[in-house]
Design an enzyme around this catalytic site. Structure first.
Site, short mmCIF file in Angstrom:
data_model
loop_
_atom_site.label_atom_id
_atom_site.label_comp_id
_atom_site.label_asym_id
_atom_site.label_seq_id
_atom_site.Cartn_x
_atom_site.Cartn_y
_atom_site.Cartn_z
N HIS A 1 0.88 -1.18 0.00
CA HIS A 1 0.00 0.00 0.00
C HIS A 1 0.92 1.23 0.00
CE1 HIS A 1 -3.69 2.20 1.97
NE2 HIS A 1 -3.08 2.95 1.07
N HIS B 1 1.75 4.75 -2.44
CA HIS B 1 1.40 5.61 -3.57
C HIS B 1 2.67 6.25 -4.14
CE1 HIS B 1 -2.95 5.46 -2.65
NE2 HIS B 1 -2.55 5.44 -1.39
N GLU C 1 3.14 8.97 -6.03
CA GLU C 1 3.23 10.42 -5.80
C GLU C 1 3.41 10.73 -4.32
OE1 GLU C 1 1.24 9.51 -9.59
OE2 GLU C 1 0.76 8.92 -7.53
N GLY D 1 -8.58 8.38 -2.81
CA GLY D 1 -9.03 9.76 -2.71
C GLY D 1 -10.13 9.93 -1.68
N HIS E 1 -9.74 1.67 -1.59
CA HIS E 1 -9.62 2.36 -0.30
C HIS E 1 -11.00 2.40 0.34
CE1 HIS E 1 -5.64 3.52 -1.50
NE2 HIS E 1 -5.48 4.30 -0.45
N GLU F 1 -11.49 3.98 5.99
CA GLU F 1 -10.53 4.92 6.59
C GLU F 1 -11.31 6.16 7.03
OE1 GLU F 1 -6.38 7.28 5.46
OE2 GLU F 1 -7.80 6.76 3.87
N ASP G 1 2.03 3.93 3.01
CA ASP G 1 1.04 4.82 2.42
C ASP G 1 1.69 5.98 1.65
OD1 ASP G 1 -1.49 5.67 1.76
OD2 ASP G 1 -2.08 6.29 3.76
#
Length: 331
Positions: free
Chosen positions: A21, A23, A25, A165, A192, A195, A273
């Protein structure tokens, strides 16, 4: 450092680990920004200090985007960032990574998606298996993105998809068909959920998207029937404990739901993350679980094993890394 602390540190360093998990960016090495413009990007900005907490998800998202767009403006920049990022993972004894890139960057910077995908994969060093996931947002089915998203199942080098997102947005009608096509094509389908959205978002991921790989999922504990279902069906939660603390999903790590999930038989992996925003690495995550949540070395080892067991590695590679974990644990 006490002998027990040294022993824990040695153990965490020596066991092979995964990141499932992560990302792209959000994992931009911050030092690349500092090297580019030290005045604009000081070595330790306020948001990377240990006691900083994000007031809400939108402010976190805006900060991440504001920093990421400074760097990611070409496929070459993706390659350079991933090369640095992957080298760091290798130094931490990470052997396998599933990392998602934000598909909507295709529209934003005007670079071909498969070109970005190839740039990421070509940055993988020897000793690190990399799988790339295409991440999309719930309201991202724009005129530009529609024909791209509809053909994701045909991208040979794309290993999976993810919905990320602002989790509280409605699931739009275009989404389930894309997940079905990608699932039928043998790709990893993630979502996702659980959360900033409650258990209902996890049910949505399971029942409407057919996803058994839930990114976070930590609010499942608000629905005991859901927790039992996750355990019974073998769903996997790719959990990011320090991210959850920094984003105030829980008031503190000590109040995190991970212990309850694990004790209820839910399979969890441990991940970072968005290290750009949280100033964390995978060793920090394992340390925190041991020192602040009381997880034993055998439990930490099981988290690492879960990552390999549910990876896309071949069976012999999975078995070898799990054997190595057991060997370190025995010592």
């Amino acid at each position: 450092m006490s002998e027990l602390a040294k022993e824990l540190e040695d153990f965490i360093n020596r066991i092979p680990k995964t990141e499932t998990h992560l990302h792209v960016e959000g994992a931009l090495p911050y030092e690349l920004l500092t090297e580019m413009d030290e005045e604009r990007f000081p070595e330790i900005p306020h948001f990377r200090k240990p006691d900083f907490r994000y007031p809400n998800f939108v402010e976190f998202e805006n900060l991440l985007i504001d920093h990421a767009v400074v760097w990611f403006n070409s496929a070459e920049r993706y390659h350079l960032a991933c090369k640095r990022m992957f080298e760091k993972l290798v130094s931490l004894n990470v052997k396998y990574v599933e990392t998602s890139f934000h598909l909507h960057m295709i529209e934003f910077i005007g670079v071909d998606g498969p070109e970005i995908l190839s740039a990421i994969k070509s940055a993988a060093p020897e000793g690190l298996e990399v799988r790339v996931i295409g991440g999309m947002v719930r309201n991202g089915y724009t005129d530009v993105m529609r024909p791209i998203l509809d053909k994701l199942h045909e991208w040979d080098e794309l290993d999976g998809i993810d919905l990320h997102g602002q989790e509280w947005l409605d699931l739009e009608n275009w989404t389930p068909p894309i997940w079905k096509r990608c699932r039928d094509a043998g790709k990893i389908v993630k979502c996702h959920a659980g959360e900033f959205g409650g258990p209902e978002k996890i049910y949505e991921a399971l029942d409407q998207l057919g996803s058994k790989r839930i990114q976070h999922g930590v609010r499942a504990v608000e629905d005991k029937a859901l927790v039992k279902r996750l355990a019974d069906e073998g769903a996997v939660l790719d959990v990011c404990p320090l991210s959850n603390e920094k984003l105030q999903v829980f008031p503190s790590l000590e109040e995190h739901s991970l212990r309850e999930l694990v004790d209820s038989g839910v399979t969890c992996t441990i991940n970072t993350d968005d290290p750009l925003c949280f100033a964390n690495d995978i060793l920090d995550e394992y340390r925190a679980l041991a020192q602040r949540l009381g997880f034993s070395k055998s439990e930490l080892a099981q988290f690492a094993k879960n990552g390999f067991e549910h990876s896309q590695l071949d069976r012999s590679s999975k078995s070898e890394y799990i054997r190595q974990i057991d060997e370190v644990l025995a010592q």
